[in-house]
Design a protein around this motif. Sequence first.
Motif, PDB file in Angstrom:
ATOM      1  N   LEU A 227      -5.259  -6.877  -9.579  1.00  0.00           N
ATOM      2  CA  LEU A 227      -4.229  -5.187  -8.548  1.00  0.00           C
ATOM      3  C   LEU A 227      -2.700  -5.571  -8.459  1.00  0.00           C
ATOM      4  CD1 LEU A 227      -5.627  -5.280  -5.501  1.00  0.00           C
ATOM      5  CD2 LEU A 227      -6.677  -4.422  -7.550  1.00  0.00           C
ATOM      6  N   CYS A 228      -2.327  -7.183  -8.807  1.00  0.00           N
ATOM      7  CA  CYS A 228      -0.875  -7.474  -9.345  1.00  0.00           C
ATOM      8  C   CYS A 228      -0.594  -7.691 -11.008  1.00  0.00           C
ATOM      9  CB  CYS A 228      -0.768  -9.209  -8.671  1.00  0.00           C
ATOM     10  SG  CYS A 228      -0.530  -9.095  -7.096  1.00  0.00           S
TER      11      CYS A 228
ATOM     12  N   GLY B 285       7.374  -9.330 -13.282  1.00  0.00           N
ATOM     13  CA  GLY B 285       6.959  -8.050 -13.512  1.00  0.00           C
ATOM     14  C   GLY B 285       6.592  -7.141 -12.084  1.00  0.00           C
ATOM     15  N   VAL B 286       6.107  -8.251 -11.150  1.00  0.00           N
ATOM     16  CA  VAL B 286       5.978  -7.633  -9.891  1.00  0.00           C
ATOM     17  C   VAL B 286       7.064  -7.961  -8.599  1.00  0.00           C
ATOM     18  CG1 VAL B 286       4.661  -7.457  -8.112  1.00  0.00           C
ATOM     19  CG2 VAL B 286       3.985  -7.134 -10.435  1.00  0.00           C
ATOM     20  N   ARG B 287       7.698  -6.530  -7.902  1.00  0.00           N
ATOM     21  CA  ARG B 287       8.316  -6.856  -6.554  1.00  0.00           C
ATOM     22  C   ARG B 287       7.673  -6.465  -5.525  1.00  0.00           C
ATOM     23  NH1 ARG B 287      13.797  -5.551  -4.740  1.00  0.00           N
ATOM     24  NH2 ARG B 287      13.474  -7.072  -3.376  1.00  0.00           N
ATOM     25  N   ALA B 288       7.857  -7.890  -4.845  1.00  0.00           N
ATOM     26  CA  ALA B 288       7.464  -7.382  -2.832  1.00  0.00           C
ATOM     27  C   ALA B 288       8.509  -6.771  -2.432  1.00  0.00           C
ATOM     28  CB  ALA B 288       6.032  -8.771  -2.372  1.00  0.00           C
ATOM     29  N   ILE B 289       8.131  -5.896  -1.339  1.00  0.00           N
ATOM     30  CA  ILE B 289       9.368  -5.485  -0.768  1.00  0.00           C
ATOM     31  C   ILE B 289       8.598  -4.479   0.907  1.00  0.00           C
ATOM     32  CG2 ILE B 289      10.700  -3.536   0.090  1.00  0.00           C
ATOM     33  CD1 ILE B 289      11.247  -2.683  -3.391  1.00  0.00           C
ATOM     34  N   PRO B 290       9.184  -5.580   1.701  1.00  0.00           N
ATOM     35  CA  PRO B 290       8.900  -5.349   3.485  1.00  0.00           C
ATOM     36  C   PRO B 290       8.933  -3.688   3.078  1.00  0.00           C
ATOM     37  CG  PRO B 290      10.944  -6.402   3.358  1.00  0.00           C
ATOM     38  CD  PRO B 290      10.526  -6.302   1.501  1.00  0.00           C
ATOM     39  N   LEU B 291       7.470  -3.080   4.470  1.00  0.00           N
ATOM     40  CA  LEU B 291       7.842  -1.638   4.485  1.00  0.00           C
ATOM     41  C   LEU B 291       9.317  -1.375   5.791  1.00  0.00           C
ATOM     42  CD1 LEU B 291       3.657  -0.918   3.510  1.00  0.00           C
ATOM     43  CD2 LEU B 291       5.779   0.062   2.683  1.00  0.00           C
TER      44      LEU B 291
ATOM     45  N   VAL C 251       8.843  -4.026 -11.353  1.00  0.00           N
ATOM     46  CA  VAL C 251      10.045  -4.319 -11.069  1.00  0.00           C
ATOM     47  C   VAL C 251      10.910  -3.409 -12.524  1.00  0.00           C
ATOM     48  CG1 VAL C 251      10.167  -7.087 -11.207  1.00  0.00           C
ATOM     49  CG2 VAL C 251       9.777  -5.506 -13.583  1.00  0.00           C
ATOM     50  N   THR C 252      10.145  -2.720 -12.952  1.00  0.00           N
ATOM     51  CA  THR C 252      10.863  -1.406 -13.614  1.00  0.00           C
ATOM     52  C   THR C 252      11.140  -0.622 -12.637  1.00  0.00           C
ATOM     53  OG1 THR C 252       8.780  -0.583 -14.118  1.00  0.00           O
ATOM     54  CG2 THR C 252      10.419  -1.974 -16.072  1.00  0.00           C
TER      55      THR C 252
ATOM     56  N   ASN D 273       2.445   1.069 -13.935  1.00  0.00           N
ATOM     57  CA  ASN D 273       1.525   2.494 -13.768  1.00  0.00           C
ATOM     58  C   ASN D 273       1.715   2.505 -12.450  1.00  0.00           C
ATOM     59  OD1 ASN D 273       2.082   2.930 -16.552  1.00  0.00           O
ATOM     60  ND2 ASN D 273      -0.271   1.402 -17.001  1.00  0.00           N
ATOM     61  N   ALA D 274       1.416   1.286 -12.144  1.00  0.00           N
ATOM     62  CA  ALA D 274       0.495   1.404 -10.121  1.00  0.00           C
ATOM     63  C   ALA D 274       1.737   0.884  -8.883  1.00  0.00           C
ATOM     64  CB  ALA D 274      -0.675   1.381 -10.336  1.00  0.00           C
ATOM     65  N   VAL D 275       1.197   0.954  -8.142  1.00  0.00           N
ATOM     66  CA  VAL D 275       1.662   0.232  -7.148  1.00  0.00           C
ATOM     67  C   VAL D 275       0.579  -0.429  -5.703  1.00  0.00           C
ATOM     68  CG1 VAL D 275       4.344   1.794  -6.912  1.00  0.00           C
ATOM     69  CG2 VAL D 275       2.144   2.138  -5.182  1.00  0.00           C
ATOM     70  N   THR D 276       1.020  -0.965  -5.216  1.00  0.00           N
ATOM     71  CA  THR D 276      -0.413  -1.977  -3.859  1.00  0.00           C
ATOM     72  C   THR D 276       0.528  -1.787  -3.007  1.00  0.00           C
ATOM     73  OG1 THR D 276      -2.337  -2.787  -4.021  1.00  0.00           O
ATOM     74  CG2 THR D 276      -0.525  -3.999  -4.537  1.00  0.00           C
ATOM     75  N   ILE D 277      -0.652  -2.403  -1.919  1.00  0.00           N
ATOM     76  CA  ILE D 277       0.098  -2.845  -1.048  1.00  0.00           C
ATOM     77  C   ILE D 277      -1.312  -3.751  -0.621  1.00  0.00           C
ATOM     78  CG2 ILE D 277      -0.183  -2.410   1.587  1.00  0.00           C
ATOM     79  CD1 ILE D 277       2.007  -0.520   0.272  1.00  0.00           C
ATOM     80  N   LEU D 278      -0.448  -5.346   0.003  1.00  0.00           N
ATOM     81  CA  LEU D 278      -1.084  -6.898  -0.155  1.00  0.00           C
ATOM     82  C   LEU D 278       0.038  -7.292   1.242  1.00  0.00           C
ATOM     83  CD1 LEU D 278      -1.954  -7.363  -3.813  1.00  0.00           C
ATOM     84  CD2 LEU D 278      -3.463  -7.125  -2.009  1.00  0.00           C
ATOM     85  N   PRO D 279      -0.922  -8.223   1.821  1.00  0.00           N
ATOM     86  CA  PRO D 279      -0.056  -9.077   2.219  1.00  0.00           C
ATOM     87  C   PRO D 279       0.980  -9.862   1.981  1.00  0.00           C
ATOM     88  CG  PRO D 279      -2.711  -9.953   2.452  1.00  0.00           C
ATOM     89  CD  PRO D 279      -2.471  -8.953   1.356  1.00  0.00           C
TER      90      PRO D 279
END
Length: 297
Positions: free
Chosen positions: A229-230, A254-260, A173-174, A237-243
């Motif tokens: 991973l989440c 503390g995690v935000r999921a955003i469409p590509l 989220v940061t 410190n990192a990002v990831t790509i998930l369904p």
Amino acid sequence: MSDMEFREMQYFTAVAKEKSFTRAAERLHVTQPTLSKTIRHLEEKLGVELFDRQKRQIELTDVGEALLFESELLLRQLEDLPNHVFDITQSKRGQIRLGLPPLIGSLFFTKFLNTFHSFYPDIQVIITEAGGHTLGDALDNGELDVIATVLPAGSAFTEIPFITEELYAYLPVTHPLAARKQIRLEELAKDAFVLFTEEFSLHHVVREACEQAGFHPQIIEESGQWDFLCLSVAQGNAVTILPRTIMQKMNVHGVRAIPLKRRIPWQLGIATAKGRYMSFASREFIRFLTEEYSFDA
């Protein structure tokens, strides 16, 4: 068992039950000489006498008693065989060796399997959990009947799609882009990535998408668990790509999921080995999954 052997057992059992060649012949609708000849042939083949014919009413010998027990059991099994075949072909019972990647299993199959068992309580599903590549090898080697996998699975398999997901970027989220409604994958080129291990198909899907976007992802951690991973992303410190569906399952702050902006499709399917016999239970499992079950329900 040949027709002749079956007839011999049938004739022997009838004589043993009736204790009379005459009554047994009438019951079987054969002539008495034919019946006597068949029993004599059976005795000669076995090298023993099955009946004591010296008494007024024929009696079984000790060997005959033992054979009668086995013969009745065998005949009952043969009589029940059509019912057993009917049960199997109607998918009332059976066994399926199912391979599930943990991510696909936790996202889609827990509820599905509960529903499937409510319709088919006598079909046993034996689950093997591993990455897609490992499961593909096991399917190819005949160790599994069916696997759930990311498509395409390979030319050696028959593939049946059952759902198409979309991959999202999961950011802390940061992160400077966390407030965006949509981002381009190349905007993450300088970020550190946490991904599934190479055993999992999703690892290769993400790497290929990054390379098509013009960069090689800097991978700092790999795991076989999406919740790990989440949690790593939540540390900032990192990002990831998930369904996308993981958003609904995720219990991580503390995690935000955003469409590509450029969608990365994630098509899932069932795979079976080409040219290999598939049990009726496995066929019904696939039919139920693809025709009757709704993952949106």
